[in-house]
Design an enzyme around this catalytic site. Sequence first.
Site, PDB file in Angstrom:
ATOM      1  N   ASN A   9      -0.323  23.485  37.314  1.00 28.61           N
ATOM      2  CA  ASN A   9      -1.630  24.146  37.331  1.00 28.61           C
ATOM      3  C   ASN A   9      -1.538  25.578  36.834  1.00 28.61           C
ATOM      4  O   ASN A   9      -0.457  26.162  36.733  1.00 28.61           O
ATOM      5  CB  ASN A   9      -2.199  24.207  38.764  1.00 28.61           C
ATOM      6  CG  ASN A   9      -2.560  22.853  39.328  1.00 28.61           C
ATOM      7  OD1 ASN A   9      -2.903  21.936  38.587  1.00 28.61           O
ATOM      8  ND2 ASN A   9      -2.483  22.731  40.640  1.00 28.61           N
ATOM      9  N   GLY A  39       3.857  20.658  42.113  1.00 30.23           N
ATOM     10  CA  GLY A  39       5.018  20.108  41.428  1.00 30.23           C
ATOM     11  C   GLY A  39       5.794  21.179  40.687  1.00 30.23           C
ATOM     12  O   GLY A  39       7.015  21.313  40.837  1.00 30.23           O
ATOM     13  N   THR A 216       7.461  22.724  58.370  1.00 32.85           N
ATOM     14  CA  THR A 216       7.538  24.180  58.326  1.00 32.85           C
ATOM     15  C   THR A 216       6.562  24.750  59.344  1.00 32.85           C
ATOM     16  O   THR A 216       5.478  24.206  59.550  1.00 32.85           O
ATOM     17  CB  THR A 216       7.214  24.702  56.923  1.00 32.85           C
ATOM     18  OG1 THR A 216       5.930  24.201  56.512  1.00 32.85           O
ATOM     19  CG2 THR A 216       8.263  24.237  55.921  1.00 32.85           C
ATOM     20  N   GLY A 218       5.635  28.239  59.576  1.00 32.23           N
ATOM     21  CA  GLY A 218       5.240  29.609  59.259  1.00 32.23           C
ATOM     22  C   GLY A 218       6.277  30.604  59.748  1.00 32.23           C
ATOM     23  O   GLY A 218       7.477  30.437  59.497  1.00 32.23           O
ATOM     24  N   THR A 245       0.794  32.108  49.551  1.00 27.03           N
ATOM     25  CA  THR A 245       0.646  31.047  48.555  1.00 27.03           C
ATOM     26  C   THR A 245       2.009  30.647  48.002  1.00 27.03           C
ATOM     27  O   THR A 245       2.770  31.483  47.527  1.00 27.03           O
ATOM     28  CB  THR A 245      -0.245  31.512  47.389  1.00 27.03           C
ATOM     29  OG1 THR A 245      -1.480  32.003  47.899  1.00 27.03           O
ATOM     30  CG2 THR A 245      -0.518  30.368  46.431  1.00 27.03           C
ATOM     31  N   GLY A 248       5.360  27.226  51.203  1.00 33.71           N
ATOM     32  CA  GLY A 248       5.774  25.872  51.545  1.00 33.71           C
ATOM     33  C   GLY A 248       6.455  25.171  50.380  1.00 33.71           C
ATOM     34  O   GLY A 248       7.431  24.438  50.565  1.00 33.71           O
ATOM     35  N   ASP A 249       5.947  25.399  49.164  1.00 24.96           N
ATOM     36  CA  ASP A 249       6.582  24.815  47.985  1.00 24.96           C
ATOM     37  C   ASP A 249       7.976  25.384  47.773  1.00 24.96           C
ATOM     38  O   ASP A 249       8.893  24.670  47.347  1.00 24.96           O
ATOM     39  CB  ASP A 249       5.727  25.080  46.740  1.00 24.96           C
ATOM     40  CG  ASP A 249       4.402  24.351  46.779  1.00 24.96           C
ATOM     41  OD1 ASP A 249       4.318  23.293  47.424  1.00 24.96           O
ATOM     42  OD2 ASP A 249       3.438  24.848  46.163  1.00 24.96           O
ATOM     43  N   GLY A 284       1.433  36.315  44.598  1.00 22.31           N
ATOM     44  CA  GLY A 284       1.512  35.206  43.665  1.00 22.31           C
ATOM     45  C   GLY A 284       2.457  34.130  44.149  1.00 22.31           C
ATOM     46  O   GLY A 284       3.228  34.314  45.102  1.00 22.31           O
TER      47      GLY A 284
END
Length: 306
Positions: A9, A39, A216, A218, A245, A248-249, A284
């Site tokens: 994205n 992804g 997870t 936090g 943001t 988690g990824d 970011g």
Amino acid sequence: MITVFGSINIDLVSRTARLPRPGETVPGSEYQLIPGGKGANQALAARRAGANVRMIGAVGNDDMAATALAELDAGGVDLTGVQRRGNTTGMAVITVDDHAENTIVLSPGANAKLSADDIAPGSVGVGDTLLLQMEVPFEQTLAAARLAKAAGARVVLSIAPFLPVEREAFADIDMILVNETEAGDLARHLGLSPGSTGAETVSRLAGELKRTVIATLGPDGAVAATTEADTISVPALKVVPVDTTGAGDTFCGVLAALLDEGADLATAMRRAAVAGSLACAKPGAQPSFPLREAIELSLIDDPAFP
């Protein structure tokens, strides 16, 4: 080798003092266009942690595609499996407030046209890791899992963003990754009572699904329950959050990278938790993902991590 099958994205990000209520307009900062997608995020996080990573995804035939792929390309992720599909690249419209909380609206674009057939025959095999999320068509995600499992690879599914997943969908999944809210949602969907703690919830899920489940938590770190009924808890690194943001990824990608290189689960989780914390300390998503050196230095500097 890690293969990531998932979304790519553009994140359109605006910062504001507080998140708007329904029907309300609030002033925001100048917007930024930042590469994103769960992804792509996980692929870059794994690559920066030292793994060899192949991205299987789709972007549109638009001007946004080059920006969406810029960080992956610069980071050394193999992009030969990225397809051009349709007119538009996926976009997430993100608002971040002064407390580092966010809201996200996702338009899938080319991600909706990704297919498991885009994984080249023989490209995933014994000892490899396939990393999956929930931002491309779920039936294609399950097909990719079947392909990889049959080839002898480890299959890891991040149930984010959350969708209700039936028991039979986990047939080819080895490890399930969720956050604390997603863990509770999945437990309720499966007819289980969430525990009073994250550890209790993942233990119930692992027992029910016969899979390793990691949540997870936090600022409280992360917890895992294995099929052997073992529980592993790791703390987060103490940071001043700027933007959550992609945290988690980051955890998912770094966890996969460490497991892929042969680390045990506790070691992989410790480094993934540190990486997720470090990602919160910068604005970011992809620009905030730490390199392996930064992760290891933080482990040395923080007495909470042996």
